[in-house]
Design an enzyme around this catalytic site. Sequence first.
Site: not given
Ligand code: GLN
Length: 580
Positions: A518, A390, A516
Amino acid sequence: MESRSTKFIFITGGVVSSIGKGLTTACIGALLEARGLKATAVKLDPYINVDPGTMSPFQHGEVFVTDDGAETDLDLGHYERFMGTKMSKLNNFTSGKVYETVIANERRGDYLGGTVQVIPHITDEIKRRVKLAAEGFDVCLVEVGGTVGDIESLPFLEAIRQMRADVGAQNTLYIHVTLVPHISTAHEYKTKPTQHSVKEITGYGIVPNIIICRSDQPLDEKLKNKISLFCNVSPNCVINAPDVKTIYELPLVLHKEGLDQRIVELLHMWTGAPKLDPWEKIARSVTSADRPSVTIAMVGKYVDLTESYKSLSEALIHSGVANDCKVSIVYVDSEEIEKSDVESAIRKANNGQMTDAILIPGGFGVRGSEGKIATARFARENKIPYFGICLGLQIATIEYARNVAKLPEATSAEFCPTSPCTVIDIMESQKSVNQKGGSMRLGAYPCALKDGTKARKIYGKAQISERHRHRFEVNNAFRTTLEDAGFVFSGTSPDNFLVEIGELKDHPWFIGVQFHPEFQSTPKTPHPLFTSFVAAAKAHKAQTTSPSNRVEKVSTNGSKGGRSTRASSQNADATVGNQS
Ligand code: GLN
């Protein structure tokens, strides 16, 4: 034929918080599934927030995201890792959510003429939600958050008390999880806190059928008999859950104590013996001492708070099982990197050694971001396996834009909204969002993988589905510039509009993902990306520890640093494999 009614198992906690109620619930689910039953689990959270999505990781730990986009308690992660059943919006609700519904009903006029009260309106809404989540299952596990005696969990306790009359005594079971502390000066385990806790919950009308006693070491029969006598449960319903080397041993420990047998007897369910071979294999693998090991630097902001990376650290353990190696995680504070340099900060966190791979997890906000960007550069230039999750993809994109695609001002709109060079920008769908809660891009989305890329090879298929939680994305205005400079967008939304995966060609393993992965890894089905990443870490370790293969290292400012690479990495202390 009359359909079987769902059995409800209510799990409460006593004495102290953090005794592993969530894990216990998940393991009971695993044992019942191993007996061929269809089980689900619901977590009831007593706080007033509508969901944990707006809470800081310091307050709450990880926010677990389900396929249908619910931001939930991290216990749902345990449920999914131990059970086959997928969790959804139905499987976690808070007092805030319950009150929100009841108040909306009241405003609509549903209770016209009536006084709206905790009993019956709030308790009815709690029961309605529990029954909804249980539909279609043989067994529904209901975990009540908090500790007995907390003021805020009272409506939940009252609701689960009423459930017995609603669905029948033969269909309900109450399990109380307590702590039996060891008092070192007296050289004794003490049952008194358990006695008080059982007395307290009995005062609310809930009489535990089974008591699960957490302890640091196994308890002897004498202690169990004492708890049985004072707490009014039969001796074989006092189950001991001592600390274990790995959480994946817990289903086996509870089974050995006879827990699943007692449960099916008390609930009049007839099943065969559970099939536990997969758990035996996983536990053996995670605890085996003679496995090779790899060390991974996790570079983030919440390094003192590893609970906020729960699914991630578990996914790495799962991939260790798949690779037959031990995966140790070294948490590195990205702000430390800003104060020194990438290599020094990693070595400082890892007993002077370099790690075998680097991972940048999800995160929010500008703090520590320059340290993360320097880390991505260090991994790219030194050909160290890099996995960006992310925010980790966004960081890798900014780094590549600045240092390869000749866009020195490149940044994210999250870090500097007024910058003219936001290679990471706010998503179109997020621009009109003015409410913080539940408004990110959440849940499962399809992603198409490009032929001939690493991602395509790793997944072994052309389309995947992964879970998201973010507001920003790779800015399409810079896509061609980045591609022309060699960055490969190997995964996109099927309409090619959103970048989902970025990777490098001339690097052993450099992949960033906007989702994600995970959240979908389980010990029985380790996630392919993590498995491949750990395999790359193993290969990197083999290469760098072989004397004939030492490579010259490039320092973070791009010059040849000439420092020798690491010898071997041993960091048993930093392992996350033995958290209970
Ligand atoms: N802050 C970033 C966004 O909102 C990444 C979010 C995250 O890593 N879950 O896009």
